[in-house]
Motif scaffolding. Structure first.
Motif, PDB file in Angstrom:
ATOM      1  N   HIS A 163      95.247 -80.798 -51.953  1.00  0.00           N
ATOM      2  CA  HIS A 163      94.457 -79.721 -51.195  1.00  0.00           C
ATOM      3  C   HIS A 163      95.025 -77.999 -52.201  1.00  0.00           C
ATOM      4  O   HIS A 163      94.073 -76.962 -51.939  1.00  0.00           O
ATOM      5  N   GLU A 164      95.448 -78.235 -52.881  1.00  0.00           N
ATOM      6  CA  GLU A 164      95.868 -77.443 -53.908  1.00  0.00           C
ATOM      7  C   GLU A 164      95.405 -77.233 -54.833  1.00  0.00           C
ATOM      8  O   GLU A 164      94.870 -76.374 -55.818  1.00  0.00           O
ATOM      9  N   LEU A 165      94.372 -78.565 -55.123  1.00  0.00           N
ATOM     10  CA  LEU A 165      93.364 -78.496 -56.054  1.00  0.00           C
ATOM     11  C   LEU A 165      92.206 -77.387 -56.180  1.00  0.00           C
ATOM     12  O   LEU A 165      91.377 -77.071 -57.424  1.00  0.00           O
ATOM     13  N   LEU A 166      91.729 -76.651 -55.077  1.00  0.00           N
ATOM     14  CA  LEU A 166      91.019 -75.847 -54.929  1.00  0.00           C
ATOM     15  C   LEU A 166      90.557 -75.175 -55.752  1.00  0.00           C
ATOM     16  O   LEU A 166      92.235 -74.331 -55.859  1.00  0.00           O
ATOM     17  N   PRO A 167      89.367 -74.717 -55.832  1.00  0.00           N
ATOM     18  CA  PRO A 167      89.992 -73.483 -56.888  1.00  0.00           C
ATOM     19  C   PRO A 167      90.069 -72.135 -55.866  1.00  0.00           C
ATOM     20  O   PRO A 167      89.852 -71.710 -54.580  1.00  0.00           O
ATOM     21  N   ASP A 168      91.091 -70.670 -56.425  1.00  0.00           N
ATOM     22  CA  ASP A 168      91.108 -69.874 -55.945  1.00  0.00           C
ATOM     23  C   ASP A 168      89.624 -68.659 -55.293  1.00  0.00           C
ATOM     24  O   ASP A 168      89.414 -68.165 -54.449  1.00  0.00           O
TER      25      ASP A 168
END
Ligand code: FE2
Length: 374
Positions: A163-168
């Protein structure tokens, strides 16, 4: 930021900040970064606009080093460039394959020791910001925790899921998708529809995502029917929102058999979106053997303005015919019949992580009947 990982239940993940509208890139002017790396696809012509949006900062542009869907070898050159430049913000501008490739580049730029399969890297592992700017309408990569890549050795797609790959931040500017052909627009919108429908009937039940799916389907029907009329055209901005909703549904509920099969076809000359679009009506017919699934298909069909499931499926077929995608229907069925002789391909389909949500178990018999129904 912490996000739940590795279980499925009723939760809604952090969604990126959305900037939308004409020149919405300007909304990033005060993003806390000083060295900005813009990685883009083939036909990027907005360098001046981007440079102006970050007027007092160092910004550098780089065309992606991989062709088509990312593969680990193709990413190396871009990762090397990032290491030499040392940016604190990465901006990916392009279709799903550019955005997914950039997710993996950022991961290896920041975590060179990353080992594939590790899903426990959770909570503040990145110092570099990440912004996604899609130039197609339906991949949903901009709101997906997965980064898909090609495994040439086994002729299949694999994915890193964190889930850390989600863009900001996601930036939607409909000018970036304006030049798409009807065929590309329709195939990518049908990919978004597949995310919605496969997520809606998936065996991962999430009532919040049902609402997103229903609204996304309304947007798709309203806009895609305009393509079929003379002198009318869809609103690409509304299609981008449908793609966004499809993307978050896919990210929470996983997808199904259309994706599980399509993931084996990229290395055989089929784009992801066209393969999914061609498979979707057959998957709806196959999954309708399950009463609860038929009920759900019927519910979303009616909520989005169709008479029933048949009307919804006929609409998809009409779009396939109008766009010319259905010319590839027979060749696709022939290719799949051929590929199914190989037990490894059948196993890849049955074990595909994207297809785990299918409400009917994917068996050899299911695959055989599915091919007969394409
Ligand atoms: Fe997809």
């Amino acid at each position: 930021m912490w996000q739940p990982q590795g279980f499925y239940n009723q939760y809604v993940l952090r969604t990126p900040v959305l900037l939308s509208g004409h020149e919405s890139i300007r909304g990033l002017y005060n993003y806390p970064a000083s060295r900005i790396a813009v990685i883009h696809g083939e036909s990027f012509t907005y360098q001046d606009e981007f440079t102006a949006a970050f007027s007092d900062k160092d910004i550098r542009f780089r065309k992606r080093s991989w062709k088509g869907e990312p593969d680990l070898d193709g990413l190396k050159e871009t990762i090397g460039w990032l290491e030499a430049y040392n940016p604190d913000l990465i901006i990916a501008v392009g279709g799903g394959s550019v955005i997914d490739g950039c997710k993996i580049c950022r991961l290896f730029y920041e975590v060179p020791y990353y080992e594939h399969g590790n899903t426990r890297l959770n909570g503040g592992i990145f110092n570099t910001g990440f912004v996604a700017i899609p130039t197609t309408v339906g991949s949903g990569a901009e709101v997906s925790s997965a980064a898909v890549f090609l495994d040439h050795e086994n002729h299949r797609k694999d994915m890193i899921v964190l889930h850390e790959l989600l863009p900001d931040v996601v930036v939607y500017d409909s000018r970036y998708v304006m030049n798409s052909s009807d065929r590309l627009l329709i195939s990518s919108a049908l990919d978004a529809m597949a995310h919605i429908l496969e997520g809606y009937v998936s065996n991962i039940d999430n009532s919040v995502m049902d609402v997103a799916a229903e609204e996304g389907m309304v947007l798709l029907r309203e806009n895609l029917k305009l393509i079929l009329r003379e002198n009318e055209s869809p609103d690409p901005g509304r299609l981008q929102y449908a793609g966004f909703l499809g993307g978050i549904v896919q990210n929470h509920c996983i997808v199904g058999a259309a994706h599980a099969v399509a993931h084996q076809l990229t290395d055989h000359g089929y784009s992801h979106s066209e393969a999914v679009a061609l498979l979707l009506p057959a998957v709806i017919r196959m999954n309708s053997s399950d009463t609860k699934t038929t009920e759900k298909y019927g519910r979303i069909a009616v909520k989005s303005g169709f008479d029933d499931i048949d009307d919804m499926t006929a609409f998809i077929e009409q779009l396939l015919h109008f766009s010319g995608i259905d010319e590839r229907r027979e060749p696709l069925a022939d290719l799949l019949r051929d590929l199914m002789q190989d037990e490894a391909v059948r196993e890849n389909i049955k074990n595909d992580r994207g297809g785990k949500g299918n409400p009917v178990e994917i068996t050899d018999e299911y695959i055989e009947q599915l091919i007969g129904s394409i």
